[in-house]
Design a protein around this motif. Structure first.
Motif, PDB file in Angstrom:
ATOM      1  N   GLU A 114       0.829  -1.206   0.000  1.00  0.00           N
ATOM      2  CA  GLU A 114       0.000   0.000   0.000  1.00  0.00           C
ATOM      3  C   GLU A 114       0.867   1.261   0.000  1.00  0.00           C
ATOM      4  N   LEU A 115       1.930   1.261   0.775  1.00  0.00           N
ATOM      5  CA  LEU A 115       2.825   2.416   0.838  1.00  0.00           C
ATOM      6  C   LEU A 115       3.571   2.621  -0.480  1.00  0.00           C
ATOM      7  N   GLN A 116       3.956   1.526  -1.119  1.00  0.00           N
ATOM      8  CA  GLN A 116       4.625   1.634  -2.421  1.00  0.00           C
ATOM      9  C   GLN A 116       3.667   2.190  -3.469  1.00  0.00           C
ATOM     10  N   ALA A 117       2.415   1.730  -3.459  1.00  0.00           N
ATOM     11  CA  ALA A 117       1.419   2.248  -4.400  1.00  0.00           C
ATOM     12  C   ALA A 117       1.153   3.728  -4.140  1.00  0.00           C
ATOM     13  N   ALA A 118       1.117   4.102  -2.856  1.00  0.00           N
ATOM     14  CA  ALA A 118       0.888   5.504  -2.510  1.00  0.00           C
ATOM     15  C   ALA A 118       1.977   6.394  -3.098  1.00  0.00           C
ATOM     16  N   ARG A 119       3.201   5.922  -3.065  1.00  0.00           N
ATOM     17  CA  ARG A 119       4.319   6.717  -3.565  1.00  0.00           C
ATOM     18  C   ARG A 119       4.392   6.715  -5.093  1.00  0.00           C
ATOM     19  N   TYR A 120       4.502   5.517  -5.644  1.00  0.00           N
ATOM     20  CA  TYR A 120       4.836   5.409  -7.067  1.00  0.00           C
ATOM     21  C   TYR A 120       3.641   5.618  -7.996  1.00  0.00           C
ATOM     22  N   VAL A 121       2.437   5.403  -7.499  1.00  0.00           N
ATOM     23  CA  VAL A 121       1.249   5.552  -8.338  1.00  0.00           C
ATOM     24  C   VAL A 121       0.503   6.851  -8.007  1.00  0.00           C
ATOM     25  N   ARG A 122       0.270   7.101  -6.705  1.00  0.00           N
ATOM     26  CA  ARG A 122      -0.522   8.276  -6.320  1.00  0.00           C
ATOM     27  C   ARG A 122       0.331   9.513  -6.060  1.00  0.00           C
ATOM     28  N   GLY A 123       1.657   9.343  -5.983  1.00  0.00           N
ATOM     29  CA  GLY A 123       2.539  10.488  -5.802  1.00  0.00           C
ATOM     30  C   GLY A 123       2.530  11.080  -4.405  1.00  0.00           C
ATOM     31  N   GLU A 124       2.237  10.275  -3.388  1.00  0.00           N
ATOM     32  CA  GLU A 124       2.244  10.749  -2.008  1.00  0.00           C
ATOM     33  C   GLU A 124       3.663  10.644  -1.443  1.00  0.00           C
ATOM     34  N   ASP A 125       4.062  11.634  -0.657  1.00  0.00           N
ATOM     35  CA  ASP A 125       5.430  11.719  -0.166  1.00  0.00           C
ATOM     36  C   ASP A 125       5.608  10.840   1.071  1.00  0.00           C
ATOM     37  N   THR A 126       5.981   9.593   0.850  1.00  0.00           N
ATOM     38  CA  THR A 126       6.115   8.636   1.951  1.00  0.00           C
ATOM     39  C   THR A 126       7.441   8.768   2.693  1.00  0.00           C
ATOM     40  N   ALA A 127       8.198   9.821   2.414  1.00  0.00           N
ATOM     41  CA  ALA A 127       9.337  10.142   3.271  1.00  0.00           C
ATOM     42  C   ALA A 127       8.884  10.985   4.464  1.00  0.00           C
ATOM     43  N   ARG A 128       7.647  11.459   4.431  1.00  0.00           N
ATOM     44  CA  ARG A 128       7.101  12.289   5.506  1.00  0.00           C
ATOM     45  C   ARG A 128       6.333  11.424   6.497  1.00  0.00           C
ATOM     46  N   GLY A 129       6.626  11.619   7.784  1.00  0.00           N
ATOM     47  CA  GLY A 129       5.986  10.824   8.820  1.00  0.00           C
ATOM     48  C   GLY A 129       4.477  11.004   8.866  1.00  0.00           C
ATOM     49  N   ASP A 130       3.988  12.236   8.669  1.00  0.00           N
ATOM     50  CA  ASP A 130       2.551  12.461   8.746  1.00  0.00           C
ATOM     51  C   ASP A 130       1.820  11.758   7.604  1.00  0.00           C
ATOM     52  N   VAL A 131       2.449  11.709   6.435  1.00  0.00           N
ATOM     53  CA  VAL A 131       1.843  11.026   5.293  1.00  0.00           C
ATOM     54  C   VAL A 131       1.808   9.521   5.532  1.00  0.00           C
TER      55      VAL A 131
END
Length: 223
Positions: A114-131
């Motif tokens: 889910e986190l990989q999809a959030a980053r690579y597909v949806r463009g969410e910044d998963t380096a940020r703790g709040d995200v």
């Protein structure tokens, strides 16, 4: 022969680990009791870095190669939002994954996907703790509601019990890597009849059929 243990060494921000996601999904579904996810901390702590233009170009080139080789998607949104000055740091991701490890390896693998999809597909910044926390809370609410109340910003704080547990976990993985001469990720260590074998490269990137065939060659039972 039955598999004693499967140890998947990775970093959640590693593009080639994303390439092996379909293989990991199959392993989690097929060997839920033998599988252990081992975050290496490659891009956490001293391994974290700002995304410079040079690093962004290098990462995007690898991303395109991964997409061509495996079919894993990398969106334009990811390219424009996360390869233009954001930070490259898997620290928060490792915290979230360790929290889900308390349930099972399959739960941890599911969150990783889910986190990989959030980053690579949806463009969410998963380096940020709040995200990462928001994604983890939403995923837990659907798949592991009993965990949801414990997923708060406090447990992600430096010096928290989860932070200490995560660091201990990463330190243990790094000792394992040093003792086995391992430097790159992803890597799957397969222990069968007390003997450990390493699987990497195309066997991991080829999805369920490829990793199944690699295990068959070791004489492993996949059912």
């Amino acid at each position: 022969m039955p598999i004693d243990k499967l140890e998947y060494i990775f970093d959640p921000l590693c593009g080639w680990c994303y390439a092996s996601a379909p293989a990991l999904d199959w392993l989690a579904a097929t060997f839920s009791h033998q599988l252990y996810l081992l975050p290496s901390g490659l891009f956490a702590g001293e391994g974290a870095r700002p995304i410079t233009p040079e690093w962004a170009a290098h990462a995007w080139k690898n991303d395109q190669r991964i997409a061509q080789l495996t079919g894993q998607p990398f969106s334009g949104q990811y390219h424009h939002l996360l390869l233009s000055g954001a930070r490259f740091d898997s620290g928060a991701l490792n915290l979230a994954l360790t929290a889900f490890r308390q349930i099972s390896s399959a739960a941890e693998a599911g969150l990783l996907h889910e986190l990989q999809a959030a980053r690579y597909v949806r463009g969410e910044d998963t380096a940020r703790g709040d995200v990462v926390l928001k994604i983890s809370q939403a995923y837990a609410a659907v798949h592991h509601p009993h965990l949801s109340p414990s997923l708060t910003a406090d447990i992600f704080a430096p010096g928290s019990e989860l932070a200490d547990l995560t660091q201990q976990r990463i330190s243990g993985v790094q000792r394992l890597m040093r003792s086995n001469g391992i430097s790159g990720v992803p890597l799957l260590l397969v222990t069968v009849a007390g003997k450990t074998h390493a699987i990497s490269g195309s066997d991991l990137y080829g999805g369920a059929e490829s990793i199944n065939n690699a295990l068959d060659k070791l004489g492993c039972i996949s059912h």
